[in-house]
Write an enzyme that holds these catalytic residues in place. Structure first.
Site, PDB file in Angstrom:
ATOM      1  N   ALA A 155      37.735 -17.025 -35.008  1.00  0.00           N
ATOM      2  CA  ALA A 155      38.912 -16.220 -35.384  1.00  0.00           C
ATOM      3  C   ALA A 155      39.879 -16.993 -36.295  1.00  0.00           C
ATOM      4  O   ALA A 155      40.605 -16.377 -37.090  1.00  0.00           O
ATOM      5  CB  ALA A 155      39.639 -15.753 -34.129  1.00  0.00           C
ATOM      6  N   ASP A 195      43.839 -26.563 -44.435  1.00  0.00           N
ATOM      7  CA  ASP A 195      44.404 -27.798 -44.995  1.00  0.00           C
ATOM      8  C   ASP A 195      43.617 -29.023 -44.541  1.00  0.00           C
ATOM      9  O   ASP A 195      43.397 -29.949 -45.322  1.00  0.00           O
ATOM     10  CB  ASP A 195      45.878 -27.956 -44.598  1.00  0.00           C
ATOM     11  CG  ASP A 195      46.786 -26.996 -45.362  1.00  0.00           C
ATOM     12  OD1 ASP A 195      46.303 -26.342 -46.308  1.00  0.00           O
ATOM     13  OD2 ASP A 195      47.978 -26.907 -45.011  1.00  0.00           O
ATOM     14  N   ARG A 198      32.493  -5.958 -41.078  1.00  0.00           N
ATOM     15  CA  ARG A 198      33.278  -5.705 -39.876  1.00  0.00           C
ATOM     16  C   ARG A 198      34.700  -5.240 -40.217  1.00  0.00           C
ATOM     17  O   ARG A 198      34.959  -4.781 -41.324  1.00  0.00           O
ATOM     18  CB  ARG A 198      33.238  -6.956 -38.997  1.00  0.00           C
ATOM     19  CG  ARG A 198      31.784  -7.324 -38.622  1.00  0.00           C
ATOM     20  CD  ARG A 198      31.712  -8.460 -37.650  1.00  0.00           C
ATOM     21  NE  ARG A 198      32.382  -8.139 -36.402  1.00  0.00           N
ATOM     22  CZ  ARG A 198      32.735  -9.045 -35.497  1.00  0.00           C
ATOM     23  NH1 ARG A 198      32.466 -10.328 -35.707  1.00  0.00           N
ATOM     24  NH2 ARG A 198      33.335  -8.686 -34.389  1.00  0.00           N
ATOM     25  N   HIS A 237      28.930 -18.000 -40.050  1.00  0.00           N
ATOM     26  CA  HIS A 237      29.301 -16.976 -39.073  1.00  0.00           C
ATOM     27  C   HIS A 237      28.036 -16.316 -38.557  1.00  0.00           C
ATOM     28  O   HIS A 237      27.117 -16.040 -39.337  1.00  0.00           O
ATOM     29  CB  HIS A 237      30.206 -15.912 -39.706  1.00  0.00           C
ATOM     30  CG  HIS A 237      31.487 -16.478 -40.217  1.00  0.00           C
ATOM     31  ND1 HIS A 237      32.539 -16.780 -39.386  1.00  0.00           N
ATOM     32  CD2 HIS A 237      31.858 -16.849 -41.464  1.00  0.00           C
ATOM     33  CE1 HIS A 237      33.525 -17.306 -40.110  1.00  0.00           C
ATOM     34  NE2 HIS A 237      33.133 -17.362 -41.377  1.00  0.00           N
ATOM     35  N   LEU A 238      28.028 -16.043 -37.260  1.00  0.00           N
ATOM     36  CA  LEU A 238      26.892 -15.341 -36.661  1.00  0.00           C
ATOM     37  C   LEU A 238      26.790 -13.933 -37.223  1.00  0.00           C
ATOM     38  O   LEU A 238      25.715 -13.471 -37.619  1.00  0.00           O
ATOM     39  CB  LEU A 238      27.070 -15.273 -35.145  1.00  0.00           C
ATOM     40  CG  LEU A 238      27.042 -16.627 -34.407  1.00  0.00           C
ATOM     41  CD1 LEU A 238      27.853 -16.566 -33.136  1.00  0.00           C
ATOM     42  CD2 LEU A 238      25.603 -17.024 -34.122  1.00  0.00           C
ATOM     43  N   GLU A 269      30.530 -23.185 -44.339  1.00  0.00           N
ATOM     44  CA  GLU A 269      31.096 -22.268 -43.339  1.00  0.00           C
ATOM     45  C   GLU A 269      30.018 -21.295 -42.887  1.00  0.00           C
ATOM     46  O   GLU A 269      29.294 -20.743 -43.725  1.00  0.00           O
ATOM     47  CB  GLU A 269      32.283 -21.502 -43.958  1.00  0.00           C
ATOM     48  CG  GLU A 269      32.873 -20.474 -43.003  1.00  0.00           C
ATOM     49  CD  GLU A 269      34.179 -19.883 -43.517  1.00  0.00           C
ATOM     50  OE1 GLU A 269      35.023 -20.626 -44.054  1.00  0.00           O
ATOM     51  OE2 GLU A 269      34.342 -18.658 -43.392  1.00  0.00           O
ATOM     52  N   ARG A 319      38.743  -9.160 -40.669  1.00  0.00           N
ATOM     53  CA  ARG A 319      37.736 -10.229 -40.657  1.00  0.00           C
ATOM     54  C   ARG A 319      37.155 -10.473 -42.045  1.00  0.00           C
ATOM     55  O   ARG A 319      36.383 -11.395 -42.255  1.00  0.00           O
ATOM     56  CB  ARG A 319      36.581  -9.885 -39.714  1.00  0.00           C
ATOM     57  CG  ARG A 319      36.975  -9.870 -38.262  1.00  0.00           C
ATOM     58  CD  ARG A 319      35.749  -9.690 -37.390  1.00  0.00           C
ATOM     59  NE  ARG A 319      36.127  -9.076 -36.135  1.00  0.00           N
ATOM     60  CZ  ARG A 319      36.609  -9.740 -35.083  1.00  0.00           C
ATOM     61  NH1 ARG A 319      36.736 -11.045 -35.133  1.00  0.00           N
ATOM     62  NH2 ARG A 319      36.949  -9.106 -33.988  1.00  0.00           N
ATOM     63  N   ASN A 373      31.927 -23.126 -37.900  1.00  0.00           N
ATOM     64  CA  ASN A 373      32.215 -21.720 -37.641  1.00  0.00           C
ATOM     65  C   ASN A 373      33.636 -21.694 -37.066  1.00  0.00           C
ATOM     66  O   ASN A 373      33.822 -21.911 -35.873  1.00  0.00           O
ATOM     67  CB  ASN A 373      31.223 -21.115 -36.654  1.00  0.00           C
ATOM     68  CG  ASN A 373      31.494 -19.633 -36.416  1.00  0.00           C
ATOM     69  OD1 ASN A 373      32.518 -19.103 -36.856  1.00  0.00           O
ATOM     70  ND2 ASN A 373      30.592 -18.966 -35.718  1.00  0.00           N
ATOM     71  N   PRO A 392      37.081 -21.057 -31.533  1.00  0.00           N
ATOM     72  CA  PRO A 392      37.439 -20.416 -30.265  1.00  0.00           C
ATOM     73  C   PRO A 392      36.494 -19.282 -29.844  1.00  0.00           C
ATOM     74  O   PRO A 392      35.991 -18.545 -30.695  1.00  0.00           O
ATOM     75  CB  PRO A 392      38.842 -19.858 -30.533  1.00  0.00           C
ATOM     76  CG  PRO A 392      38.951 -19.767 -32.014  1.00  0.00           C
ATOM     77  CD  PRO A 392      38.119 -20.896 -32.557  1.00  0.00           C
ATOM     78  N   ASN A 393      36.298 -19.228 -28.539  1.00  0.00           N
ATOM     79  CA  ASN A 393      35.492 -18.192 -27.867  1.00  0.00           C
ATOM     80  C   ASN A 393      33.985 -18.340 -28.063  1.00  0.00           C
ATOM     81  O   ASN A 393      33.213 -17.604 -27.458  1.00  0.00           O
ATOM     82  CB  ASN A 393      35.930 -16.775 -28.282  1.00  0.00           C
ATOM     83  CG  ASN A 393      37.378 -16.514 -27.936  1.00  0.00           C
ATOM     84  OD1 ASN A 393      37.759 -16.666 -26.787  1.00  0.00           O
ATOM     85  ND2 ASN A 393      38.191 -16.162 -28.911  1.00  0.00           N
ATOM     86  N   TYR A 423      27.080 -10.479 -31.154  1.00  0.00           N
ATOM     87  CA  TYR A 423      26.706 -11.896 -31.281  1.00  0.00           C
ATOM     88  C   TYR A 423      25.366 -12.255 -30.647  1.00  0.00           C
ATOM     89  O   TYR A 423      24.906 -13.383 -30.786  1.00  0.00           O
ATOM     90  CB  TYR A 423      27.818 -12.781 -30.690  1.00  0.00           C
ATOM     91  CG  TYR A 423      29.145 -12.586 -31.391  1.00  0.00           C
ATOM     92  CD1 TYR A 423      29.286 -12.892 -32.747  1.00  0.00           C
ATOM     93  CD2 TYR A 423      30.253 -12.077 -30.719  1.00  0.00           C
ATOM     94  CE1 TYR A 423      30.490 -12.699 -33.399  1.00  0.00           C
ATOM     95  CE2 TYR A 423      31.467 -11.881 -31.365  1.00  0.00           C
ATOM     96  CZ  TYR A 423      31.579 -12.193 -32.703  1.00  0.00           C
ATOM     97  OH  TYR A 423      32.763 -11.997 -33.352  1.00  0.00           O
ATOM     98  N   ARG A 432      29.609 -12.665 -24.298  1.00  0.00           N
ATOM     99  CA  ARG A 432      30.697 -12.030 -25.017  1.00  0.00           C
ATOM    100  C   ARG A 432      30.129 -11.118 -26.107  1.00  0.00           C
ATOM    101  O   ARG A 432      29.303 -11.571 -26.912  1.00  0.00           O
ATOM    102  CB  ARG A 432      31.493 -13.180 -25.657  1.00  0.00           C
ATOM    103  CG  ARG A 432      32.342 -12.824 -26.816  1.00  0.00           C
ATOM    104  CD  ARG A 432      32.711 -14.054 -27.644  1.00  0.00           C
ATOM    105  NE  ARG A 432      33.697 -13.647 -28.626  1.00  0.00           N
ATOM    106  CZ  ARG A 432      33.815 -14.170 -29.827  1.00  0.00           C
ATOM    107  NH1 ARG A 432      33.028 -15.159 -30.213  1.00  0.00           N
ATOM    108  NH2 ARG A 432      34.718 -13.731 -30.661  1.00  0.00           N
TER     109      ARG A 432
END
Ligand code: DQA
Length: 145
Positions: A77, A87, A107, A100-101, A98, A111, A74, A10-11, A23, A18
Protein backbone atom coordinates in the site's frame (compact mmCIF):
# COMPACT_ATOMS: atom_id res chain seq x y z
CA UNK A 1 28.63 -13.84 -4.06
CA UNK A 2 26.39 -10.95 -5.12
CA UNK A 3 23.41 -10.24 -2.93
CA UNK A 4 19.85 -9.16 -3.68
CA UNK A 5 17.51 -7.77 -1.03
CA UNK A 6 13.79 -8.51 -1.42
CA UNK A 7 11.53 -6.24 0.64
CA UNK A 8 7.85 -6.90 1.26
CA UNK A 9 5.66 -4.08 2.53
CA UNK A 10 2.62 -3.99 4.82
CA UNK A 11 0.10 -6.83 5.04
CA UNK A 12 2.16 -9.13 2.86
CA UNK A 13 2.76 -11.23 6.00
CA UNK A 14 -0.95 -12.13 5.65
CA UNK A 15 -0.59 -13.69 2.20
CA UNK A 16 -2.51 -16.92 1.86
CA UNK A 17 -5.18 -15.70 4.32
CA UNK A 18 -5.84 -12.24 2.92
CA UNK A 19 -8.01 -11.52 -0.17
CA UNK A 20 -7.13 -14.86 -1.71
CA UNK A 21 -9.22 -14.02 -4.78
CA UNK A 22 -6.77 -11.17 -5.50
CA UNK A 23 -3.46 -12.47 -4.12
CA UNK A 24 -3.88 -16.26 -4.27
CA UNK A 25 -3.18 -18.97 -1.68
CA UNK A 26 0.59 -18.71 -1.61
CA UNK A 27 2.17 -17.75 1.71
CA UNK A 28 5.05 -15.31 2.06
CA UNK A 29 7.38 -18.04 3.40
CA UNK A 30 6.78 -20.04 0.22
CA UNK A 31 7.51 -17.00 -2.00
CA UNK A 32 10.75 -16.41 -0.08
CA UNK A 33 11.70 -20.08 -0.36
CA UNK A 34 11.20 -20.01 -4.14
CA UNK A 35 13.19 -16.77 -4.45
CA UNK A 36 16.11 -18.15 -2.43
CA UNK A 37 16.20 -21.32 -4.56
CA UNK A 38 16.01 -19.25 -7.74
CA UNK A 39 18.86 -17.04 -6.48
CA UNK A 40 21.03 -20.04 -5.52
CA UNK A 41 20.48 -21.64 -8.92
CA UNK A 42 21.83 -18.45 -10.52
CA UNK A 43 24.69 -17.90 -8.05
CA UNK A 44 23.09 -15.09 -6.02
CA UNK A 45 22.24 -14.75 -2.34
CA UNK A 46 18.68 -13.56 -1.72
CA UNK A 47 17.72 -12.02 1.60
CA UNK A 48 14.03 -11.31 2.21
CA UNK A 49 12.38 -9.08 4.83
CA UNK A 50 8.83 -7.95 5.47
CA UNK A 51 7.62 -5.00 7.52
CA UNK A 52 4.29 -3.36 8.20
CA UNK A 53 6.06 -0.18 9.20
CA UNK A 54 6.98 2.62 6.82
CA UNK A 55 9.90 3.75 8.99
CA UNK A 56 11.37 0.24 9.19
CA UNK A 57 11.18 -0.08 5.43
CA UNK A 58 12.93 3.29 5.00
CA UNK A 59 15.73 2.11 7.34
CA UNK A 60 16.08 -1.22 5.53
CA UNK A 61 16.30 0.57 2.18
CA UNK A 62 18.97 2.94 3.54
CA UNK A 63 20.98 -0.01 4.88
CA UNK A 64 20.80 -1.80 1.53
CA UNK A 65 23.28 0.76 0.23
CA UNK A 66 26.72 -0.84 0.32
CA UNK A 67 25.41 -4.23 1.49
CA UNK A 68 23.35 -5.39 -1.50
CA UNK A 69 23.85 -5.29 -5.25
CA UNK A 70 20.15 -4.84 -6.11
CA UNK A 71 16.77 -4.36 -4.46
CA UNK A 72 13.46 -5.98 -5.40
CA UNK A 73 10.60 -4.30 -3.55
CA UNK A 74 6.87 -4.75 -3.23
CA UNK A 75 6.00 -1.59 -1.26
CA UNK A 76 2.36 -2.81 -1.08
CA UNK A 77 0.00 0.00 0.00
CA UNK A 78 2.98 2.36 0.51
CA UNK A 79 3.42 2.26 -3.27
CA UNK A 80 0.52 4.65 -3.53
CA UNK A 81 1.21 6.88 -0.52
CA UNK A 82 4.81 7.00 0.66
CA UNK A 83 7.06 9.90 -0.29
CA UNK A 84 9.41 8.69 2.48
CA UNK A 85 9.92 5.32 0.79
CA UNK A 86 10.31 6.99 -2.58
CA UNK A 87 12.97 9.33 -1.14
CA UNK A 88 14.81 6.39 0.46
CA UNK A 89 14.81 4.59 -2.90
CA UNK A 90 16.19 7.74 -4.55
CA UNK A 91 19.01 7.83 -2.00
CA UNK A 92 20.52 4.44 -2.90
CA UNK A 93 22.46 3.78 -6.05
CA UNK A 94 21.72 0.11 -6.70
CA UNK A 95 19.24 -1.15 -9.31
CA UNK A 96 15.66 -1.30 -7.99
CA UNK A 97 12.85 -3.43 -9.40
CA UNK A 98 9.28 -2.81 -8.18
CA UNK A 99 6.97 -5.80 -8.12
CA UNK A 100 3.29 -6.40 -7.41
CA UNK A 101 1.38 -9.66 -7.19
CA UNK A 102 -1.73 -8.10 -8.72
CA UNK A 103 -1.96 -5.89 -11.81
CA UNK A 104 -2.32 -2.52 -10.06
CA UNK A 105 -3.54 -0.91 -13.31
CA UNK A 106 -6.55 -3.24 -13.40
CA UNK A 107 -7.68 -2.28 -9.92
CA UNK A 108 -9.13 0.74 -8.05
CA UNK A 109 -8.07 4.14 -9.28
CA UNK A 110 -6.07 4.86 -6.10
CA UNK A 111 -3.86 1.84 -6.84
CA UNK A 112 -3.15 2.93 -10.38
CA UNK A 113 -0.62 5.52 -9.28
CA UNK A 114 2.77 4.42 -7.97
CA UNK A 115 4.92 7.03 -6.23
CA UNK A 116 7.83 4.63 -6.19
CA UNK A 117 7.81 3.30 -9.77
CA UNK A 118 9.63 6.31 -11.31
CA UNK A 119 12.66 5.49 -9.12
CA UNK A 120 12.74 1.82 -10.17
CA UNK A 121 14.48 0.50 -13.29
CA UNK A 122 11.15 -1.11 -14.09
CA UNK A 123 8.05 -2.64 -12.62
CA UNK A 124 6.44 -6.08 -12.89
CA UNK A 125 2.80 -6.30 -11.87
CA UNK A 126 0.10 -8.92 -12.21
CA UNK A 127 1.85 -12.29 -12.26
CA UNK A 128 1.45 -13.44 -8.65
CA UNK A 129 4.58 -15.10 -7.26
CA UNK A 130 6.08 -14.93 -10.76
CA UNK A 131 6.19 -11.14 -10.44
CA UNK A 132 8.83 -11.67 -7.74
CA UNK A 133 10.71 -14.33 -9.72
CA UNK A 134 10.72 -12.12 -12.82
CA UNK A 135 11.75 -9.20 -10.60
CA UNK A 136 14.75 -11.11 -9.25
CA UNK A 137 15.58 -12.16 -12.80
CA UNK A 138 15.51 -8.51 -13.91
CA UNK A 139 17.67 -7.54 -10.91
CA UNK A 140 20.24 -10.23 -11.82
CA UNK A 141 20.29 -8.93 -15.37
CA UNK A 142 20.82 -5.37 -14.12
CA UNK A 143 23.69 -6.44 -11.81
CA UNK A 144 25.36 -8.41 -14.60
CA UNK A 145 25.27 -5.58 -17.15
C1 DQA B 1 0.15 -5.00 -3.95
C2 DQA B 1 -0.87 -4.01 -4.54
C3 DQA B 1 -1.15 -2.88 -3.56
O1 DQA B 1 -2.10 -1.97 -4.10
C4 DQA B 1 -1.72 -3.42 -2.26
O2 DQA B 1 -1.88 -2.37 -1.33
C5 DQA B 1 -0.91 -4.53 -1.70
C6 DQA B 1 -0.30 -5.51 -2.60
C7 DQA B 1 0.37 -6.22 -4.85
O3 DQA B 1 1.36 -6.92 -4.64
O4 DQA B 1 -0.43 -6.50 -5.74
O5 DQA B 1 -0.83 -4.70 -0.48
O6 DQA B 1 1.39 -4.32 -3.82
Amino acid sequence: MKKILVLHGPNLNMLGEREVDVYGNIKLEEINRQLKTFGQDHGFIIEACQSNSEGDLVTMIQKAKGSFDALVINPAAFTHTSIAIRDALSAIDIPIVEVHLSNIYQREEFRQRSLTAPIAKGIISGFGVNSYLLGVRAAIEQISR
